[in-house]
Every structure is written in C-alpha cells, then in structure tokens.
Write an enzyme that holds these catalytic residues in place. Structure first.
Site, PDB file in Angstrom:
ATOM      1  N   CYS A  81      50.797  29.051 -32.111  1.00 44.39           N
ATOM      2  CA  CYS A  81      50.123  28.300 -31.049  1.00 44.39           C
ATOM      3  C   CYS A  81      48.608  28.301 -31.279  1.00 44.39           C
ATOM      4  CB  CYS A  81      50.521  28.860 -29.691  1.00 44.39           C
ATOM      5  SG  CYS A  81      49.983  27.867 -28.282  1.00 44.39           S
ATOM      6  N   LEU A  82      47.824  28.847 -30.366  1.00 44.65           N
ATOM      7  CA  LEU A  82      46.382  28.894 -30.547  1.00 44.65           C
ATOM      8  C   LEU A  82      46.018  29.701 -31.792  1.00 44.65           C
ATOM      9  CD1 LEU A  82      43.472  28.449 -29.687  1.00 44.65           C
ATOM     10  CD2 LEU A  82      43.742  30.249 -27.972  1.00 44.65           C
TER      11      LEU A  82
END
Length: 611
Positions: free
Chosen positions: A344-345
């Site tokens: 994700c991030l």
C-alpha cells in the site's frame, strides 16, 4: 399469515421461547445508575474538550450540502427523467404490495428484488419467511435502488461532485437499513423477547463503554481485544530488532531453513497501519511463510508518531526508511543488493525510492514487489471523496494544532468505505443484540490505529491524491522532488511484481494497474480475489480466493482481465516462483545477532495511538 420460525411474539402465550420475560429489576437499577454516572462524565469530558478549543469545523465541514444542492438543481432541470424514475419505483412498489397480499393468503409469490451477493444484513430466516419482514426488506431495497439510481442519473455534475453525492447517498441508505433498528429487525425482536430486554440494557452499557473509549466520540469495539497481545499470540514470528532510528525499527527474522536465498528480502509496510498485518498468526503470516521459503526477511516497523515528529516529511520516510534499512542490512549480512516488497503506502514509498535511486544510479534494490499499491492517483476510488480543497484545509487545521492526524480519523475514513461490514454490523451486534464482539485477529489489528505526522500527511494527500504529481515525468514543473532529486517512475528498470485485489475499496485494481504502463523494467501483474487485506493475507493452506494471471499487459485493465486465466488458491506460490527465477543463489542461513534492541516484534509496534 405464515408464522416466523422462532421469531416469537412478545407477550404471546405458548412456547417458552415465544414468551416475553421481564428483566431483572436489580439489573435494571444497576444499569440505570451506571448510565447516569458514566453519561454525566462523558458529557462533561466532551464539553471540556470543546471549551479547550478544538478546531472549528463549521456547519458542513465536508461540503456535502453544496454537492447535494448542485445535484438537486440538475435533477430539477430534467423533470421528465425524475418522473420516469418515480413511476418505475411506484410500479415496483405496487407489485410488492400485491405479492405480499398473495403470500398472506397462502399463495406463493416471487420476490420483486433481492439484496446483492455478500450482503449479510438480511441473513436471518425471518427476513424471508415472515411476510411482514419480507415486505420491510424488499421495500427498503426498492427505496435504496430508487435513491441510488436518481442520484447516479443526475447529468452535468463534475466527477468529484458526482462521486461525493453517490458516496454519501449510499452512507445514508446504509444507515437507514431496517436491520439497524430495534422494531424492524426480527433477530433483535426475538432476542428482546427471550431476554426480557436485558440485551438492550447490555447494549446500552456497551454503547457507553465505546463512548468512554473514544472520550466522547463513538469508538465502536469490533473485537474482544482482551484476547490479543502483540508479541504474545499475534506477531510472534521469532527475530531480533537489528537497527532503530526516529522513524523505524528494522526487524530481522530467525531463519527456518539451513540454506537461504542470497538476496535478503526487505518488506516496507504502510505506516497508516502497523506491520503485523503480515504476521497476525502463524497460520496466516506472510512473514513466517517467506522465512520458511528460504528468505532472510527484514521488516520495517514504523514508529507511531507524536507531536515531536510533526516536521517529518515524505523525504524523511524515504531516507530513514528504505535507505537506512539498506545500509543496516548490508552491515548485518554483508549483502548490498536486496529484493523489496512495499504494501500500500509502503509500495508508494518503494516506487519513490526506486525512482530516486535510478537518478543516482543506485541499484541495491534488484526486484520490487508491490502489494495493492497506487502510484497513479487519477482515479483514486472512493477515498477521493475525502480529498478536496475544503476538506484538506480542515485536515491541515487539525494537524497544525496537534502536529499529527489522529489515528482514529484515518480508521473511521476506511471504515466508511465498507460501512455495513465495519460499522452497522457492530451497531446491531453490540448495541441492539447486546453481545460481546467476537475475538478476531484482523479486526484487532484494524483497531490498532496509527497517527500521521502533519508535514508528511499533508504532502501525501496534496501532491499524490489531489494533484497526482507522482506520475508526472522529469521536466514537468509539478513533478515531485525528494532530497534534491526529481522523481520519474519511468526510470525504474528493476523487475516488478504487482499484486492487486479485485474488490479493493482503498486501492482499486484498475488504478493500481496503471503502473504497468509506467515502469521500464519487466512487469508481472497478478489480480487476487477479495479485498485490500484478505486478498493479500491469503496463505496457500487456507484454500481461499483465486487469482488471475496474464503475461500480456495491454493499456486497458479490462482487456487484461478478459485475457487472464483464473487459478485456484493463493498467489503467494506464484510470487515465490517469480522471485526465485530472478536469482536462485543460496547461502548458509543467517541468524540475527543480538544488537541490544530487543526481540521481535520490537517496541515501536507496542505504542498505541491512545497512549
């Protein structure tokens, strides 16, 4: 009328199950006294915080009203279309009335409408077997469809306004479900009759406890958190903390094989949540599984920041995250090159780092794996509803006051993306049925929220979500610059493995797919079934969720999917084959050495947002 099986009628004589039992007077007395005392304290605490000067929100901080006003104006400009929708709705409603009347007279009648696949709100048998509850269910579904169709049929709205109107209409529709109310939920009515209302008293106590947890704001308890302890029965894969700085601890895990792949594996989780989503229990731990496949696994455990880290920016996360980890890995293993995973991030940070390294001719990361990672934010999915100038200013106002964004605010945003599963189901279970939440490791992790440093989070929301600057090439005046280097994702030449999930509400797979057209190196894209978490944390032994593969990478994600082959089970073995194909060299297993920083899972992960 056919009788609802087991529903019972309050006050009706007959079976013991159907009789209404009066609550214990002593229990009522104790509960009411407790309610009065706790309620007074909660209100007092809430008023005190307001007096201390919380950021001004205004009457409509999300600017929902203006969006709906725009939608209504455009609907009124086309009354014929609105009238057509209303006629269709009333025709369906008339059919429902007729079918319900036929059922009451003992005749069979097909449903006019059914809920969507996976909708668990109406799983109780009474919603279909009892004519009244079946009518309530279907009338709600018809109304929900009507509202949604009218909103989606408004012409001339810009994309952001249309998305906001659609999202908040669904929030309203979900909130109004008859399953969420005492008098229209057969399961709740049955429980109330059986317990003499003690379920409602218990539910009131649960509600007060959740208000106390949130210090006046409702913080719904999703799981029995007393059953879990990080490092005790979750995040238990053995290892050592081998490095620490202001932003992260680097954990090296104990090998499980005599020989290991020469290249270590560095995992960069998101700092929006904690790393142990990849190490929940031994049976579903990706970290443990990777160790068992012969990887020397290093994981970054990010700090849960407070006001002292308010000025840490995205460049700091790159410098003190992956760059610092690479140096530390070389120090403890002697290896300069690694395979890297970003979740994700963490994957967005990995892409930024690789673009930064490409400009500096640094080739220490030899392969890159991206779990549900967005780099092109043009179509950011429903999270884009929360990213407009007015809302960003509101978020920044809150962060300037404290130096960080509260973990619960981010968690609430994510929960709203799946409100029926992550909000309303717990309202029914905890407050109406008066039950304790079930102990569930994934929901414990979901509730263990993290804070966001003000500088970093403002940069991330504005430059990536709002302006989509990460995909802008070198030479574009708005291209992102980190530590004096202009980033260009097109310069990334390392082999890349992208896994996305088909039902992802946070990083929609068609948006993550866009990265396949950016990177210059070899790319493999795999689509897993399920969502942002379950599709990733899907061990081979679970027998759950298929995945799709296609070696062709056309620009259109739908074309990719049409040509893809569906394979049963987890994508993890596919990734292992891919990583080994890039470098099969083996060395004797590396045992983490004592660095005086403690055992896995370390100390940073133990700091909770409420601390």
């Amino acid at each position: 009328m056919a009788q609802d099986k087991g529903a019972g009628q309050p006050g009706e004589p007959g079976s013991e199950k159907g009789q209404f039992r009066l609550p214990d007077p002593a229990l009522v007395s104790r509960t009411m006294a407790d309610v009065a005392e706790r309620g007074q304290r909660i209100v007092g605490d809430f008023l005190k915080r307001q007096a201390d000067g919380s950021p001004s929100a205004g009457p409509d901080p999300l600017h929902i009203g203006s969006a709906f006003l725009d939608m209504t104006t455009r609907l009124m400009a086309n009354p014929a279309r609105l009238m057509q929708a209303q006629i269709g709705f009333w025709q369906d409603y008339l059919t429902l009335w007729q079918n319900t009347a036929r059922r009451m007279m003992g005749e069979p009648a097909p449903p006019v409408i059914e809920e969507g696949k996976g909708d668990r709100r109406f799983k109780d048998e009474a919603w279909r077997e009892n004519e009244v509850f079946d009518f309530i269910r279907q009338s709600y579904l018809l109304s929900a469809r009507y509202f949604t169709n009218v909103v989606q049929g408004a012409e001339g709205l810009d994309n952001k306004t249309a998305q906001k109107v659609d999202f908040y209409t669904r929030q309203f529709v979900d909130a109004m479900s008859p399953s969420n109310f005492l008098m229209t939920n057969p399961e709740v009515l049955r429980r109330t009759a059986e317990t003499g209302g003690e379920n409602l008293l218990k539910g009131l106590s649960n509600l007060l406890a959740d208000l106390e947890r949130g210090k006046g704001n409702l913080r719904i308890r999703m799981t029995d958190d007393s059953k879990f302890k990080v490092g005790d029965n979750i995040a238990v894969t053995p290892g050592k903390v081998v490095f620490r700085n202001d932003l992260m601890e680097l954990i090296q895990y104990t090998p499980a094989t005599e020989q290991v792949l020469k290249r270590p594996l560095l995992i960069l989780p998101p700092w929006i949540n904690k790393f142990y989503i990849l190490d929940l229990r031994p049976k579903n731990s990706f970290i443990r599984w990777a160790v068992e496949q012969g990887h020397t696994v290093f994981v970054v455990s990010w700090v849960n920041p407070d006001e002292h880290l308010a000025e840490k920016g995205f460049a700091d996360y790159m410098r003190e995250g992956p760059y610092a980890a690479l140096t530390a890995i070389e120090a403890v293993t002697g290896e300069k090159s690694v395979n890297a995973i970003g979740y994700c991030l963490g994957g967005t940070l990995l892409a930024c780092t690789l673009a930064h390294m490409a400009a500096r001719k640094d080739n220490r990361i030899r392969t890159a794996t991206y779990f549900v990672t967005m780099t092109d934010f043009e179509e950011a999915g429903e999270l884009g509803v929360f990213i407009d100038e007015e809302q960003l200013l509101g978020i920044e106002e809150k962060m300037q006051k404290k130096g960080f964004l509260e973990g619960r605010e981010m968690a609430t945003t994510f929960n709203m993306l799946r409100a029926n599963d992550l909000i309303w189901s717990f309202v029914v279970n905890n407050y109406l049925l008066g039950q304790e939440p079930f102990p569930f490791d994934l929901l414990y992790w979901n509730d263990d929220s993290t804070r966001m440093p003000a500088k970093m989070h403002s940069f991330y929301l504005r430059r990536m979500y709002q302006q989509n600057d990460l995909v802008k090439p070198q030479g574009d005046p708005n291209a992102i610059e980190l530590d004096g280097v202009t980033l260009d994702l097109r310069k990334i030449k390392v082999p890349s493995y992208l896994v996305s999930t088909r039902e992802d509400h946070i990083a929609p797979w068609k948006s993550t797919y866009r990265a396949t057209q950016l990177y210059a190196g070899k790319v493999r894209f795999v689509l897993a079934a399920s969502g942002h978490i379950a599709g990733v944390v899907n061990p081979p032994g679970s027998g759950k969720y298929s995945h799709w593969v296609n070696t062709s990478l056309p620009p259109d994600p739908e074309e990719w999917f049409r040509g893809a082959t569906e394979l049963a089970g987890s994508w993890w073995p596919d990734w292992q084959r891919w990583i080994v194909a890039e470098d099969k060299a083996m060395v004797p297993a590396r045992v983490p050495q004592e660095a005086g920083l403690g055992d896995a899972p370390g100390s940073y992960v133990l700091v909770m947002a409420k601390d």
